[in-house]
Scaffold this motif. Structure first.
Motif, PDB file in Angstrom:
ATOM      1  N   ILE A 198       0.841  -1.189   0.000  1.00 48.43           N
ATOM      2  CA  ILE A 198       0.000   0.000   0.000  1.00 48.43           C
ATOM      3  C   ILE A 198       0.880   1.243   0.000  1.00 48.43           C
ATOM      4  O   ILE A 198       1.767   1.398   0.835  1.00 48.43           O
ATOM      5  CB  ILE A 198      -0.978  -0.010   1.206  1.00 48.43           C
ATOM      6  N   ASP A 199       0.647   2.099  -0.977  1.00 44.05           N
ATOM      7  CA  ASP A 199       1.431   3.320  -1.163  1.00 44.05           C
ATOM      8  C   ASP A 199       0.550   4.510  -0.828  1.00 44.05           C
ATOM      9  O   ASP A 199      -0.357   4.865  -1.587  1.00 44.05           O
ATOM     10  CB  ASP A 199       1.920   3.401  -2.613  1.00 44.05           C
ATOM     11  N   THR A 226      -3.830   7.148  -2.859  1.00 47.54           N
ATOM     12  CA  THR A 226      -3.367   5.976  -2.111  1.00 47.54           C
ATOM     13  C   THR A 226      -3.640   4.759  -2.979  1.00 47.54           C
ATOM     14  O   THR A 226      -4.756   4.576  -3.469  1.00 47.54           O
ATOM     15  CB  THR A 226      -4.089   5.846  -0.766  1.00 47.54           C
ATOM     16  N   ASN A 227      -2.611   3.942  -3.174  1.00 47.90           N
ATOM     17  CA  ASN A 227      -2.694   2.832  -4.113  1.00 47.90           C
ATOM     18  C   ASN A 227      -2.386   1.515  -3.415  1.00 47.90           C
ATOM     19  O   ASN A 227      -1.486   1.455  -2.582  1.00 47.90           O
ATOM     20  CB  ASN A 227      -1.706   3.048  -5.270  1.00 47.90           C
ATOM     21  N   VAL A 228      -3.128   0.481  -3.773  1.00 47.42           N
ATOM     22  CA  VAL A 228      -2.936  -0.846  -3.189  1.00 47.42           C
ATOM     23  C   VAL A 228      -2.733  -1.861  -4.307  1.00 47.42           C
ATOM     24  O   VAL A 228      -3.422  -1.811  -5.332  1.00 47.42           O
ATOM     25  CB  VAL A 228      -4.145  -1.250  -2.319  1.00 47.42           C
ATOM     26  N   TYR A 258      -5.785  -4.433  -7.779  1.00 53.25           N
ATOM     27  CA  TYR A 258      -5.178  -3.170  -7.354  1.00 53.25           C
ATOM     28  C   TYR A 258      -6.244  -2.088  -7.310  1.00 53.25           C
ATOM     29  O   TYR A 258      -7.339  -2.244  -7.871  1.00 53.25           O
ATOM     30  CB  TYR A 258      -4.018  -2.762  -8.277  1.00 53.25           C
ATOM     31  N   SER A 294       3.692  -1.160   3.890  1.00 59.82           N
ATOM     32  CA  SER A 294       3.259   0.198   3.525  1.00 59.82           C
ATOM     33  C   SER A 294       4.446   1.021   3.058  1.00 59.82           C
ATOM     34  O   SER A 294       5.583   0.810   3.483  1.00 59.82           O
ATOM     35  CB  SER A 294       2.582   0.885   4.720  1.00 59.82           C
ATOM     36  N   ARG A 316       3.013   6.234   5.157  1.00 61.01           N
ATOM     37  CA  ARG A 316       3.267   4.839   5.534  1.00 61.01           C
ATOM     38  C   ARG A 316       3.252   4.612   7.038  1.00 61.01           C
ATOM     39  O   ARG A 316       2.915   3.523   7.492  1.00 61.01           O
ATOM     40  CB  ARG A 316       4.606   4.375   4.952  1.00 61.01           C
ATOM     41  N   ALA A 357       3.338   0.779  -4.787  1.00 60.67           N
ATOM     42  CA  ALA A 357       2.598  -0.280  -4.092  1.00 60.67           C
ATOM     43  C   ALA A 357       3.037  -1.653  -4.579  1.00 60.67           C
ATOM     44  O   ALA A 357       3.103  -2.612  -3.797  1.00 60.67           O
ATOM     45  CB  ALA A 357       1.096  -0.085  -4.307  1.00 60.67           C
TER      46      ALA A 357
END
Length: 561
Positions: free
Chosen positions: A310-311, A317-319, A331, A367, A372, A550
């Motif tokens: 997870i970014d 915010t990206n997973v 994603y 993260s 993070r 991510a």
């Protein structure tokens, strides 16, 4: 209480009077008071000292004439009724017998000044006992990553960040570092002269005529040093020359950081320092040193191993959810919003719902990104520098330079032939050249952000946006609109300015083909083409450049499982 700022200050003299003595380590959020008394462009450390004194009730200060900014600080303190005792020591700029005699005279002047101020008499016996009983005590965390801090004076908070990241500051060769040795004084000798020589022959600062010992000490201890953090202070360029020289003759990793002595921007500084330590660990261990024992959380009824990266960025915010075959199974990309924690929860929920699983079915969550540290369900945090390097090499193992332009910052990351990060550079706290910069210009020009790149391709007039400051550039754009310039030409000018700023980062790490671009701005074809033109080389763009950070976090999670 008497405060001092320089290690050449004879603070043992102050202790001999029975006065409390404290080294001033500014910890300020801004310069509200200092800006009213000093010029805005003066050394930020000088202003920070003034601000700290007024915030912490330090009314008595001893300064050293190390530079014009400190001399100006002395003038301000002396003219202010807030300060009761202000003294300036004229420290010689050479280290020889004559200099020691001059320093002795300065110490005598200080003794006379303190006697007049306190009404006390100098106790020479007490002074000799204090000097002879003092020895250097290193009070730092021990680790297998030995860091040398060099350059201008550095805040204690920076030292703590290095130690928290896993480094051990065994060498602090800045203005605020300890003496490199101790001394012994004798009553039947000219003890003030001996003491003066001791002060002058401590590790030299850049103000000395001969400061070659600074680099000499580093060279002599290279075998015990894994990396160097070189610190400079905003509006003080003297140390940049030493950094440039060290960069050319030192082979070990080196990170240059600049601060303005406020605590603002500590998040970006944390990222730089942690990424630097991670790079050194990678060099030591051959892979990221993030292995740890843990209880696997996998609640799945089958044998599939699923992990997530997870970014948490400033804009999105990206997973990425990945299985043990290193295949992306899901994603998500969502707006971060006002709270990074909420953005992380929404992104994770969206990614998991796409494949119909719960968070308990994930074996590991890593993260990354600026948020993070604010993700409670993550097992570990890794900087985006390391994560981008991991993912870029996974996507295209011929890539050696990554250009990441996100919402808050820009980065250039250099990889070796095995995909390890060997160097990186980040923009400063200014938003120029970032996604936020383009987002603001999008609103000013009333062009949707996702259409700016395509629209810029039809440019005809080659316009230059001369200011890289976001605020000033916006004023420049408004002026161009008033001149009836074509929108496509203005956007092309903006793209060129972003490319110019970004290529300067690439030059700092050293150009090395091939190139990959990540981050949301990689979707802007106009910026990409401007970068390719300046680099004179094509740039590889991943299918979804926003999830690269991510993806790297997910790959690292798999390495742990």
């Amino acid at each position: 209480m008497i405060g001092y700022v320089c290690k050449y200050t004879p603070f043992h003299i102050i202790k001999a009077f029975g006065e409390e003595v404290v080294r001033i380590d500014p910890n300020v959020k801004g310069f509200d008071r200092a800006d009213t008394l000093m010029h805005p462009s003066i050394c930020t450390y000088a202003k920070a000292v003034l601000e700290e004194c007024m915030n912490s009730d330090i009314h008595n200060v001893i300064l050293v004439n190390c530079c014009d900014s400190i001399k100006r600080l002395y003038d301000v303190l002396r003219e202010s009724s807030y300060f009761k005792f202000v003294h300036l020591i004229d420290v010689p700029r050479k280290r020889n017998r004559a200099s020691s005699l001059l320093m002795k005279n300065e110490i005598i002047k200080l003794i006379n000044a303190i006697e007049e101020f306190t009404g006390k008499k100098f106790d020479s016996d007490k002074f000799i006992d204090i000097v002879n009983s003092e020895h250097v005590i290193k009070n730092h965390k021990q680790s297998n990553i030995n860091i040398a801090v060099i350059g201008s004076r550095v805040k204690n908070s920076i030292i703590r960040q290095i130690e928290d990241a896993g480094g051990s500051v065994n060498y602090n060769l800045t203005c605020t570092g300890n003496f490199t040795r101790t001394t012994t004084l004798f009553k039947d000798e000219d003890f003030l002269l001996s003491y003066s020589s001791f002060l002058l022959n401590s590790f030299p600062c850049m103000r000395m005529v001969d400061n070659s010992d600074r680099i000499k000490v580093i060279n002599e201890n290279l075998s015990n040093i894994d990396g160097i953090v070189y610190h400079t202070t905003k509006f003080c360029d003297v140390y940049s020359f030493e950094y440039a020289k060290l960069k050319n003759i030192i082979s070990i990793p080196m990170l240059k950081i600049e601060t303005d002595y406020t605590e603002e921007g500590s998040g970006q500084m944390k990222t730089r320092i942690e990424a630097f330590i991670e790079t050194i660990k990678t060099k030591h261990n051959g892979s990221e040193d993030i292995q740890e024992s843990r209880i696997i959380k996998n609640e799945s009824s089958n044998n599939d191993v699923l992990v997530a990266g997870i970014d948490s960025g400033s804009t999105s915010t990206n997973v990425v959810v990945m299985n043990e075959k290193r295949k992306i199974v899901s994603y998500s990309i969502v707006r971060t919003g006002a709270k990074s924690k909420n953005g992380a929860e929404n992104a994770m929920k969206e990614a998991l719902n796409k494949i119909g699983i719960t968070i308990g079915m994930l074996s590991k969550i890593i993260s990354t990104g600026y948020g993070r540290v604010s993700i409670p369900f993550a097992d570990k945090e890794i900087t985006e520098i390391t994560c981008h390097g991991k993912a870029a090499y996974f996507l295209n193992n011929s890539v050696r330079t990554i250009i990441d332009i996100g919402g808050q910052d820009s980065k250039a990351i250099k990889l070796d032939d095995r995909g390890n990060v060997v160097d990186f550079a980040m923009n400063d706290k200014c938003a120029a050249g970032t996604g936020r910069f383009l987002e603001m210009m999008s609103r000013t020009l009333e062009v949707p952000l996702n259409e700016m790149g395509k629209k810029s391709l039809s440019w005809k007039e080659d316009i230059d946006i001369t200011s890289m400051c976001t605020v000033f550039a916006e004023s420049e754009v408004v002026s161009l609109v008033a001149q009836n310039k074509e929108i496509s030409d203005i956007i092309h000018g903006l793209n060129k300015s972003v490319a110019t700023k970004t290529v300067s980062l690439v030059n700092r790490v050293g150009k090395k083909e091939n190139y990959m671009m990540t981050g949301g701005v990689a979707k802007n074809i106009g910026v990409v083409k401007c970068l390719e033109e300046k680099l004179q080389k094509g740039i590889f763009i991943p299918d979804e450049p926003q999830i690269v950070g991510a993806l790297g976090a997910a790959l690292i999670a798999l390495d742990n499982v």
